[in-house]
Enzyme design. Structure first.
Site, PDB file in Angstrom:
ATOM      1  N   ALA A   1       0.831  -1.218   0.000  1.00 43.07           N
ATOM      2  CA  ALA A   1       0.000   0.000   0.000  1.00 43.07           C
ATOM      3  C   ALA A   1       0.859   1.258   0.000  1.00 43.07           C
ATOM      4  CB  ALA A   1      -0.925  -0.009   1.211  1.00 43.07           C
TER       5      ALA A   1
ATOM      6  N   GLY B   1       2.025   2.733  -2.870  1.00 44.21           N
ATOM      7  CA  GLY B   1       1.974   3.444  -4.156  1.00 44.21           C
ATOM      8  C   GLY B   1       1.235   4.774  -4.079  1.00 44.21           C
TER       9      GLY B   1
ATOM     10  N   ARG C   1      -3.058   7.261 -11.142  1.00 43.41           N
ATOM     11  CA  ARG C   1      -4.219   7.255 -12.033  1.00 43.41           C
ATOM     12  C   ARG C   1      -5.493   7.754 -11.348  1.00 43.41           C
ATOM     13  NH1 ARG C   1      -3.035   1.141 -13.716  1.00 43.41           N
ATOM     14  NH2 ARG C   1      -1.942   1.299 -11.732  1.00 43.41           N
TER      15      ARG C   1
ATOM     16  N   THR D   1       5.890  -3.114  -7.459  1.00 40.89           N
ATOM     17  CA  THR D   1       5.327  -4.060  -6.489  1.00 40.89           C
ATOM     18  C   THR D   1       6.383  -5.039  -5.958  1.00 40.89           C
ATOM     19  OG1 THR D   1       4.555  -5.329  -8.401  1.00 40.89           O
ATOM     20  CG2 THR D   1       2.932  -3.967  -7.269  1.00 40.89           C
TER      21      THR D   1
ATOM     22  N   GLY E   1      -2.505  -7.614 -15.501  1.00 42.05           N
ATOM     23  CA  GLY E   1      -1.461  -8.493 -16.020  1.00 42.05           C
ATOM     24  C   GLY E   1      -2.114  -9.793 -16.499  1.00 42.05           C
TER      25      GLY E   1
ATOM     26  N   ARG F   1     -27.254  16.714  14.697  1.00 43.45           N
ATOM     27  CA  ARG F   1     -25.808  16.535  14.532  1.00 43.45           C
ATOM     28  C   ARG F   1     -25.066  16.631  15.858  1.00 43.45           C
ATOM     29  NH1 ARG F   1     -22.989  21.558  14.305  1.00 43.45           N
ATOM     30  NH2 ARG F   1     -24.446  23.278  14.453  1.00 43.45           N
TER      31      ARG F   1
ATOM     32  N   ASN G   1     -42.669  21.871  24.647  1.00 42.04           N
ATOM     33  CA  ASN G   1     -43.065  22.268  23.299  1.00 42.04           C
ATOM     34  C   ASN G   1     -42.268  23.505  22.875  1.00 42.04           C
ATOM     35  OD1 ASN G   1     -45.247  21.853  21.104  1.00 42.04           O
ATOM     36  ND2 ASN G   1     -45.121  24.050  21.452  1.00 42.04           N
TER      37      ASN G   1
ATOM     38  N   ASN H   1     -26.974  30.016  21.847  1.00 40.77           N
ATOM     39  CA  ASN H   1     -25.892  29.349  22.583  1.00 40.77           C
ATOM     40  C   ASN H   1     -24.531  29.998  22.382  1.00 40.77           C
ATOM     41  OD1 ASN H   1     -25.829  28.572  19.903  1.00 40.77           O
ATOM     42  ND2 ASN H   1     -24.979  26.553  20.350  1.00 40.77           N
TER      43      ASN H   1
ATOM     44  N   ALA I   1     -44.972  34.107  23.667  1.00 42.35           N
ATOM     45  CA  ALA I   1     -44.435  34.199  22.303  1.00 42.35           C
ATOM     46  C   ALA I   1     -43.649  35.493  22.130  1.00 42.35           C
ATOM     47  CB  ALA I   1     -45.580  34.135  21.304  1.00 42.35           C
TER      48      ALA I   1
HETATM   49  C1  UD1 Z   1      -0.853  -4.923 -10.434  1.00 49.92           C
HETATM   50  C2  UD1 Z   1      -0.115  -6.123 -11.058  1.00 49.92           C
HETATM   51  C3  UD1 Z   1      -0.991  -6.693 -12.162  1.00 49.92           C
HETATM   52  C4  UD1 Z   1      -2.330  -7.111 -11.623  1.00 49.92           C
HETATM   53  C5  UD1 Z   1      -3.013  -5.932 -10.923  1.00 49.92           C
HETATM   54  C6  UD1 Z   1      -4.221  -6.430 -10.186  1.00 49.92           C
HETATM   55  C7  UD1 Z   1       2.306  -5.811 -10.918  1.00 49.92           C
HETATM   56  C8  UD1 Z   1       3.517  -5.390 -11.655  1.00 49.92           C
HETATM   57  N1  UD1 Z   1       1.151  -5.677 -11.587  1.00 49.92           N
HETATM   58  O1  UD1 Z   1      -0.969  -3.929 -11.416  1.00 49.92           O
HETATM   59  O2  UD1 Z   1      -0.340  -7.821 -12.747  1.00 49.92           O
HETATM   60  O3  UD1 Z   1      -3.141  -7.596 -12.674  1.00 49.92           O
HETATM   61  O4  UD1 Z   1      -2.127  -5.338  -9.946  1.00 49.92           O
HETATM   62  O5  UD1 Z   1      -4.963  -5.379  -9.671  1.00 49.92           O
HETATM   63  O6  UD1 Z   1       2.396  -6.240  -9.798  1.00 49.92           O
HETATM   64  N2  UD1 Z   1       2.540  -0.475  -4.702  1.00 49.92           N
HETATM   65  C9  UD1 Z   1       3.509  -0.265  -3.749  1.00 49.92           C
HETATM   66  N3  UD1 Z   1       4.726   0.207  -4.152  1.00 49.92           N
HETATM   67  C10 UD1 Z   1       5.015   0.451  -5.454  1.00 49.92           C
HETATM   68  C11 UD1 Z   1       4.015   0.222  -6.424  1.00 49.92           C
HETATM   69  C12 UD1 Z   1       2.781  -0.250  -6.022  1.00 49.92           C
HETATM   70  O7  UD1 Z   1       3.291  -0.480  -2.561  1.00 49.92           O
HETATM   71  O8  UD1 Z   1       6.144   0.849  -5.728  1.00 49.92           O
HETATM   72  C13 UD1 Z   1       1.210  -0.941  -4.249  1.00 49.92           C
HETATM   73  C14 UD1 Z   1       0.123   0.076  -4.577  1.00 49.92           C
HETATM   74  O9  UD1 Z   1      -0.086   0.956  -3.478  1.00 49.92           O
HETATM   75  C15 UD1 Z   1      -1.089  -0.799  -4.860  1.00 49.92           C
HETATM   76  C16 UD1 Z   1      -0.505  -2.133  -5.280  1.00 49.92           C
HETATM   77  O10 UD1 Z   1       0.871  -2.108  -4.947  1.00 49.92           O
HETATM   78  O11 UD1 Z   1      -1.874  -0.976  -3.704  1.00 49.92           O
HETATM   79  C17 UD1 Z   1      -0.669  -2.392  -6.777  1.00 49.92           C
HETATM   80  O12 UD1 Z   1      -0.093  -1.345  -7.514  1.00 49.92           O
HETATM   81  P1  UD1 Z   1      -0.788  -0.803  -8.832  1.00 49.92           P
HETATM   82  O13 UD1 Z   1       0.051   0.308  -9.346  1.00 49.92           O
HETATM   83  O14 UD1 Z   1      -2.199  -0.566  -8.625  1.00 49.92           O
HETATM   84  O15 UD1 Z   1      -0.589  -2.075  -9.798  1.00 49.92           O
HETATM   85  P2  UD1 Z   1      -1.443  -2.417 -11.076  1.00 49.92           P
HETATM   86  O16 UD1 Z   1      -0.962  -1.594 -12.225  1.00 49.92           O
HETATM   87  O17 UD1 Z   1      -2.865  -2.371 -10.778  1.00 49.92           O
HETATM   88 MG    MG Z   2      -3.892  -1.660  -9.121  1.00 48.73          MG
END
Ligand code: UD1
Ligand code: MG
Length: 471
Positions: A9, A11, A15, A78, A139, A331, A375, A384, A421
């Site tokens: 997590a 990244g 996008r 990844t 992929g 609220r 009422n 307040n 009133a």
């Molecule tokens: C990735 C897979 C792809 C798969 C798809 C499924 C790879 C190269 N590609 O692509 O084959 O079909 O997920 O959804 O693994 N992250 C990091 N550090 C980084 C990059 C990414 O922690 O340097 C984390 C991101 O926060 C994310 C996850 O890895 O939660 C996946 O990264 P993302 O860029 O979404 O990969 P996809 O292009 O979706």
């Molecule tokens: Mg992804």
């Protein structure tokens, strides 16, 4: 055998084009990563490691105390993200389930199915796959002529022929932990991008180890969320599945495609939810309640037989048989008593009301403790705020507050009080009193003839107690 979860997590989520890091982005008002961690927590996994990097503090704050963190300083793909967990996880013996932080719909039964398939098939690496009619962005799974997995090729790097493959990598892998970190050392940078692909473990391991696949039929469970459109799809899938479960357990929904219920909401049977209603957070709706249409409830506790329509309820409680709305706003710890009526354009903030109290129209009740059978006339206001600080209002039982009354806080009104009133009450009112806090009316008899008559305009005169108009 120990079981670990490794969630990537770190990244950016480029996008997404949002400021929040992708894995913290909310779905039905709950951050994506929390869904994943909740499913892991419900499963038989012993320890969870989350790789954080980009805006790490945001993700860490969401998961503090629930998982261990590993840090990926630069987002180099990844494979590199998984490598970043080596210090924390590398020496452990057992099976590691790798998950991506952008697959919010993964659930506990799926996690268990993957882990038991991995064990049953006696694999060293199990790649979890699924099929999409439109596999764009994922992929692709490349198999040899015997049907055995050979490699994974990223969408952008597929040949025209490979692009037609509908079996994709979900990004979930079950793998022997030692083999994982041994193999990660051998991953090379991609020829196409400045990244280390985790997917490379497949072709690196396939000759020496047992590498297999496990395919998930319902592809929505493992969808990857990469942009805001995918967020809307994930939200729709989640909404439909939550609504279906509620309807099957006795919650009636009118026009359910317009109704959004959060993941942690509890609704008892025999309730009706009307169109355009959103109930999220830690909300609970008890039996016999009617909620909506056009209502939003977040962290609301609604007791039995309550009716809320065209209204907002945030962080508040409504007790049995009360009616709220249309167009009411509760609220910040509004606590509405039994059999209350909180009607049109009434706002209640940080206030408690006893049983049978009514504010039927156009009132503001803030920082107030109110007894039973009170009422609030139309236009009543608890004043307040003095421009610097908020002050409290106390109102006893059996109090009648006439229309257009201001109760200037801090102030205390006793039991069985009647307020005339139009009063602006600035001093405490003892029990049993009638409070009148306004100027006495003066009628100036035979007066209007002295008014200058504007040219061509109508002037009102009063003659012998009768009202007439002259030109
Ligand atoms: C990735 C897979 C792809 C798969 C798809 C499924 C790879 C190269 N590609 O692509 O084959 O079909 O997920 O959804 O693994 N992250 C990091 N550090 C980084 C990059 C990414 O922690 O340097 C984390 C991101 O926060 C994310 C996850 O890895 O939660 C996946 O990264 P993302 O860029 O979404 O990969 P996809 O292009 O979706
Ligand atoms: Mg992804």
């Amino acid at each position: 055998m120990n079981k670990y979860a490794l969630v990537l997590a770190a990244g950016k989520g480029t996008r997404m084009r949002t400021k929040l890091p992708k894995c913290a982005f909310p779905i039905l008002k709950k951050p994506m990563i929390e869904y994943i961690v909740e499913s892991i927590e419900a499963s038989s996994i012993d320890e969870t490691y989350v790789v954080v990097g980009h805006q790490r503090k945001v993700i860490e704050a969401l998961l503090q105390g629930r998982v261990s963190f590993a840090y990926q300083e630069k987002q180099l793909g990844t494979g590199h993200a998984a490598m970043s967990a080596e210090d924390a996880l590398g020496e452990k013996e057992g099976t590691t389930l790798i998950l991506l932080g952008d697959m919010p719909l993964i659930d506990e039964p799926t996690i268990e199915n993957i882990l038991s398939a991995h064990q049953r098939l006696e694999n060293d690496l199990t790649v979890v796959t699924t099929n999409f009619n439109d596999p764009k962005g994922y992929g692709r799974i490349i198999r040899d002529k015997y049907g055995k997995i050979e490699s994974i090729v990223e969408d952008k790097e597929c040949t025209i022929e490979q692009k037609t493959i509908q079996e994709v990598n979900t990004g979930i892998y079950a793998i022997d932990n030692k083999y994982l970190f041994n193999t990660l050392k051998h991953i090379q940078k991609s020829a196409y991008r400045d990244e280390y692909y985790l997917t490379d473990i497949v072709h690196l391991m396939r000759h020496e180890y047992t590498v297999g696949t496990y395919t998930i039929r319902d592809n929505s469970i493992v969808m990857g969320v990469n942009d805001l459109y995918a967020i809307s799809i994930a939200e729709k899938v989640l909404r439909d599945s939550i609504n279906r479960q509620f309807m099957k357990s006795g919650v009636s929904m009118i026009n359910p495609e317009t109704i959004t219920i959060g993941h942690n909401v509890r609704i008892e049977e025999n309730t009706i939810i009307y169109p355009n209603t959103t109930i999220t957070g830690d909300s609970k709706i008890a039996e016999g309640s009617h909620i909506g249409p056009n209502t939003e409830i977040h962290n609301g506790v609604i007791h039995k037989g309550v009716n809320v329509k065209h209204s907002l309820v945030y962080d508040s409680v409504v007790h049995e048989r009360a009616t709220v709305g249309p167009f009411a706003h509760l609220r910040n710890n509004a606590n509405i008593g039994q059999d209350n009526r909180i009607g049109n354009f009434v706002e209640v903030k940080k206030s408690t009301t006893g049983a049978n109290t009514k504010a039927s129209h156009l009132a503001y009740i803030g920082d107030t403790t109110t007894g039973s059978n009170v009422n609030f006339g139309c236009g009543s206001i608890t004043v307040n705020y003095d421009g610097k600080e908020k002050h409290q209002t106390y109102i006893g039982n059996d109090v009648f507050i006439g229309c257009n009354t201001n109760l200037v806080a801090p102030i205390s009104v006793g039991d069985s009080v009647f307020i005339a009133a139009g009063s602006t009450v600035t001093e405490n009112v003892p029990s049993g009193a009638l409070a009148i806090a306004r100027n006495r009316q003066i009628n100036k008899a035979d007066y209007t003839k002295n008014l200058i008559k504007p040219k061509g305009k109508t002037v009102a005169t009063i003659e012998k107690g009768k009202f007439s108009k002259t030109n």
